[in-house]
Design a protein around this motif. Structure first.
Motif, PDB file in Angstrom:
ATOM      1  N   GLU A   1       6.757  17.508  21.617  1.00 50.93           N
ATOM      2  CA  GLU A   1       7.209  17.159  20.271  1.00 50.93           C
ATOM      3  C   GLU A   1       8.596  17.710  19.948  1.00 50.93           C
ATOM      4  N   GLU A   2       9.011  18.796  20.610  1.00 49.43           N
ATOM      5  CA  GLU A   2      10.278  19.435  20.254  1.00 49.43           C
ATOM      6  C   GLU A   2      11.476  18.532  20.525  1.00 49.43           C
ATOM      7  N   THR A   3      12.468  18.608  19.635  1.00 55.05           N
ATOM      8  CA  THR A   3      13.682  17.814  19.760  1.00 55.05           C
ATOM      9  C   THR A   3      14.904  18.710  19.594  1.00 55.05           C
ATOM     10  N   LYS A   4      16.066  18.155  19.936  1.00 58.63           N
ATOM     11  CA  LYS A   4      17.318  18.854  19.680  1.00 58.63           C
ATOM     12  C   LYS A   4      18.411  17.829  19.430  1.00 58.63           C
TER      13      LYS A   4
ATOM     14  N   ALA B   1      14.701  10.688  20.532  1.00 54.91           N
ATOM     15  CA  ALA B   1      13.523  11.180  19.831  1.00 54.91           C
ATOM     16  C   ALA B   1      13.176  10.337  18.614  1.00 54.91           C
ATOM     17  N   GLU B   2      14.056   9.431  18.225  1.00 55.08           N
ATOM     18  CA  GLU B   2      13.821   8.590  17.046  1.00 55.08           C
ATOM     19  C   GLU B   2      14.642   7.319  17.159  1.00 55.08           C
ATOM     20  N   ASP B   3      14.227   6.298  16.399  1.00 59.00           N
ATOM     21  CA  ASP B   3      15.012   5.063  16.348  1.00 59.00           C
ATOM     22  C   ASP B   3      16.396   5.355  15.782  1.00 59.00           C
ATOM     23  N   VAL B   4      17.399   4.602  16.244  1.00 58.66           N
ATOM     24  CA  VAL B   4      18.760   4.721  15.714  1.00 58.66           C
ATOM     25  C   VAL B   4      19.084   3.454  14.940  1.00 58.66           C
ATOM     26  N   ILE B   5      19.465   3.640  13.678  1.00 56.20           N
ATOM     27  CA  ILE B   5      19.794   2.524  12.783  1.00 56.20           C
ATOM     28  C   ILE B   5      21.295   2.515  12.549  1.00 56.20           C
ATOM     29  N   SER B   6      21.907   1.344  12.683  1.00 56.44           N
ATOM     30  CA  SER B   6      23.359   1.255  12.536  1.00 56.44           C
ATOM     31  C   SER B   6      23.768   1.439  11.074  1.00 56.44           C
TER      32      SER B   6
ATOM     33  N   LEU C   1      18.855   1.198  18.913  1.00 60.71           N
ATOM     34  CA  LEU C   1      18.194   1.848  20.034  1.00 60.71           C
ATOM     35  C   LEU C   1      16.866   2.406  19.553  1.00 60.71           C
ATOM     36  N   LYS C   2      15.829   2.271  20.365  1.00 64.62           N
ATOM     37  CA  LYS C   2      14.499   2.687  19.943  1.00 64.62           C
ATOM     38  C   LYS C   2      14.120   4.036  20.543  1.00 64.62           C
ATOM     39  N   LYS C   3      13.239   4.728  19.841  1.00 59.86           N
ATOM     40  CA  LYS C   3      12.698   5.981  20.330  1.00 59.86           C
ATOM     41  C   LYS C   3      12.174   5.791  21.751  1.00 59.86           C
ATOM     42  N   GLY C   4      12.479   6.756  22.615  1.00 59.57           N
ATOM     43  CA  GLY C   4      12.039   6.671  24.000  1.00 59.57           C
ATOM     44  C   GLY C   4      13.071   6.100  24.943  1.00 59.57           C
TER      45      GLY C   4
END
Length: 396
Positions: A25-28, A41-46, A155-158
Motif C-alpha cells: 500500500e505504501e507510496t512515494k 499508485a493512482e490514476d493521472v488526470i490531465s 495514465l491508469k493506476k498500475g
C-alpha cells in the motif's frame, strides 16, 4: 535422497502463490526524472487540454479554406501575406477574406483561419502567394484537446512508467508523480561449495564461483523490486535459519537459492511453512513457496527459469503493476520434445519471426542463458512441438 511424492502442477502453484501475496500500500512522490520503470499508485488526470489551442501541423500559410476552393494549377488563387511568425510566436492579425499568415509547425492558429497550406504547395512572390490546389476546413490543423482533453484520465493506476509516459506527463504540466514503493526482496544464497572470489586451488578442489546473487539482484531490479543481499551462507542449519528470520522481518519477499530438495544438507525449506513444495516445472522442480518466501534451486539456469515462471509475477502483484510479459509468435526452427507431466521452460533465440531452441542443456549451463533472448513454455499435457510449428515466445 528422499524424492517428492507428488508434484504440484505449475498453473496451480502459480495461482496459490499469487492468491497468497497482497499488494503493497505504501507510496512515494517522485520527480519525473526518477520515475522511469516505477508503478503508478493512482490514476493521472490531465489538468489541461493538449494541445492547449488550435495549432498548425505543418510549416505553411494559415488561410480561410473557402478562399482556396477555386484554386487550380492552371488557375491559381492569389492571396496576400499579412504577417509572418516563427516558433513560439502568436499572430495578432485576423485572417480575413483573401489574407493569409505565414507560420510554422506548432504555431497557434490566427483568428478566423481554419486550414493551413503547406509552404511547398504554393508559389510565393513578395507578399503574395499563389495557391495551386484547394484545402479543406481543418486540413493541417491540430485542434485544441485533440491529443488529450482536460479532465481525461491519461495514465491508469498500475501503469509501469515508460519514457513516452513521462514525456506525456511533462507535456501536460505534471512534474511529480505518486508511485508505489518498490518491494524489498531479500536474497540468500546457500551452499558449502560456493566461493565469491577466484581461487584456482579452491576451484581445483571442487568449489564453484557463486553467480546467483548478481543475477537475482539484476532480475529483481528489472522487475519492480529493490534487492537486499544477505550474503552467501554455508550449509549450516543455524546460520541459514537466522538469515531467513532476518530477511523475513525486513523484506516483502525472500529468495533462497540452494537447499530446496531433500539432501542431507538441504535446510532452507525446513524454516518455511510451505504452501507447495515440488512443482511440475522443468528446470527447477524443487521450488517451494510459503510466507512470502521462495525456496529455490541452486543451479543458475533453474534459478533463472523459476524467476520468470513465478517470481516476476509475485513482484508485479506486490507492486500493483499491470504487468503482462512481452510475447511474440514465432516458427520453431527445430523440434522441441517434452515429457507428459512436465511444464517445460525452453530457452530460445528469437529473430525475424523464428525461434531457435538453445541446444545446450542442463541447469548448470549458464552460457545457454546468454545465448537466449526468450523462452517458450511446454505445458504438462503436451509432448512438445514439431519443427515449423507456431509458438508463443516470451521475451526477456
Amino acid at each position: 535422497m528422499r524424492e517428492f511424492k507428488q508434484l504440484t502442477p505449475y498453473r496451480k502453484a502459480l495461482e496459490m502463490m499469487l492468491n497468497d501475496i497482497e499488494e503493497i500500500e505504501e507510496t512515494k512522490e517522485l520527480p519525473l526524472d526518477d520515475a522511469l520503470g516505477r508503478v503508478l499508485a493512482e490514476d493521472v488526470i490531465s489538468p489541461i487540454d493538449l494541445p492547449p489551442f488550435d495549432r498548425s501541423a505543418v510549416d505553411g500559410y494559415a488561410v480561410r479554406a473557402e478562399d482556396t476552393f477555386q484554386a487550380r494549377e492552371y488557375s491559381p488563387v492569389e492571396l496576400e501575406v499579412i504577417d509572418e511568425i516563427t516558433a513560439g510566436m502568436e499572430s495578432k492579425k485576423e485572417v480575413t477574406n483573401g489574407k493569409v499568415v505565414k507560420l510554422m509547425t506548432g504555431n497557434k492558429m490566427p483568428k478566423s483561419a481554419n486550414a493551413v497550406i503547406e509552404q511547398e504547395k504554393v508559389k510565393k512572390e513578395r507578399n503574395k502567394i499563389y495557391v495551386l490546389r484547394p484545402v479543406a476546413p481543418g486540413q493541417n490543423v491540430a485542434f485544441k484537446g485533440e491529443d488529450v482533453k482536460k479532465g481525461e484520465v491519461v495514465l491508469k493506476k498500475g501503469q509501469i512508467l515508460r519514457p513516452q509516459d513521462l514525456g506525456l506527463l511533462k507535456g501536460i504540466g505534471i512534474k511529480r508523480i505518486t508511485v508505489k514503493r518498490k518491494p524489498k526482496v531479500g536474497i540468500i544464497v546457500t551452499g558449502d561449495e560456493l566461493i565469491e572470489e577466484p581461487d584456482e586451488e579452491a576451484l581445483n578442489r571442487g568449489k564453484i564461483l557463486e553467480s546467483n546473487s548478481v543475477m537475482l539482484k539484476s532480475l529483481v531490479r528489472q522487475y519492480f523490486g529493490e534487492p537486499v543481499f544477505y550474503g552467501v551462507i554455508p550449509d549450516d542449519e543455524e546460520l541459514i535459519g537466522r538469515a531467513i528470520e532476518k530477511a523475513k522481518r525486513k523484506c516483502d519477499l525472500v529468495l533462497i537459492t540452494g537447499g530446496s530438495a531433500f539432501g542431507e544438507k538441504d535446510y532452507a525449506h525446513k524454516f518455511v511453512k510451505l504452501l507447495f513444495h515440488g512443482c511440475s516445472n522443468k528446470p527447477g522442480r524443487p521450488i517451494g513457496y510459503g510466507e512470502r518466501i521462495f525456496v529455490m534451486s541452486g543451479y543458475p539456469v533453474a534459478v533463472f527459469a523459476q524467476f520468470h515462471l513465478y517470481i516476476k509475477y509475485a513482484l508485479a502483484k506486490l507492486a500493483g503493476a499491470n504487468y503482462k510479459p512481452m510475447k511474440v509468435k514465432a516458427r520453431l526452427k527445430e523440434k522441441v520434445p517434452s515429457s507428459l507431466g512436465r511444464h517445460e521452460f525452453v530457452k530460445v533465440y528469437y529473430e525475424d519471426g523464428k525461434a531457435y531452441p538453445i541446444r545446450k542443456k542442463g541447469s548448470g549451463i549458464i552460457s545457454a542463458l546468454v545465448g537466449s533472448n526468450g523462452y517458450i513454455e511446454v505445458p504438462e499435457d503436451s509432448e512438445g512441438y514439431k519443427e515449423g510449428e507456431e509458438v508463443w515466445v516470451t521475451l526477456y
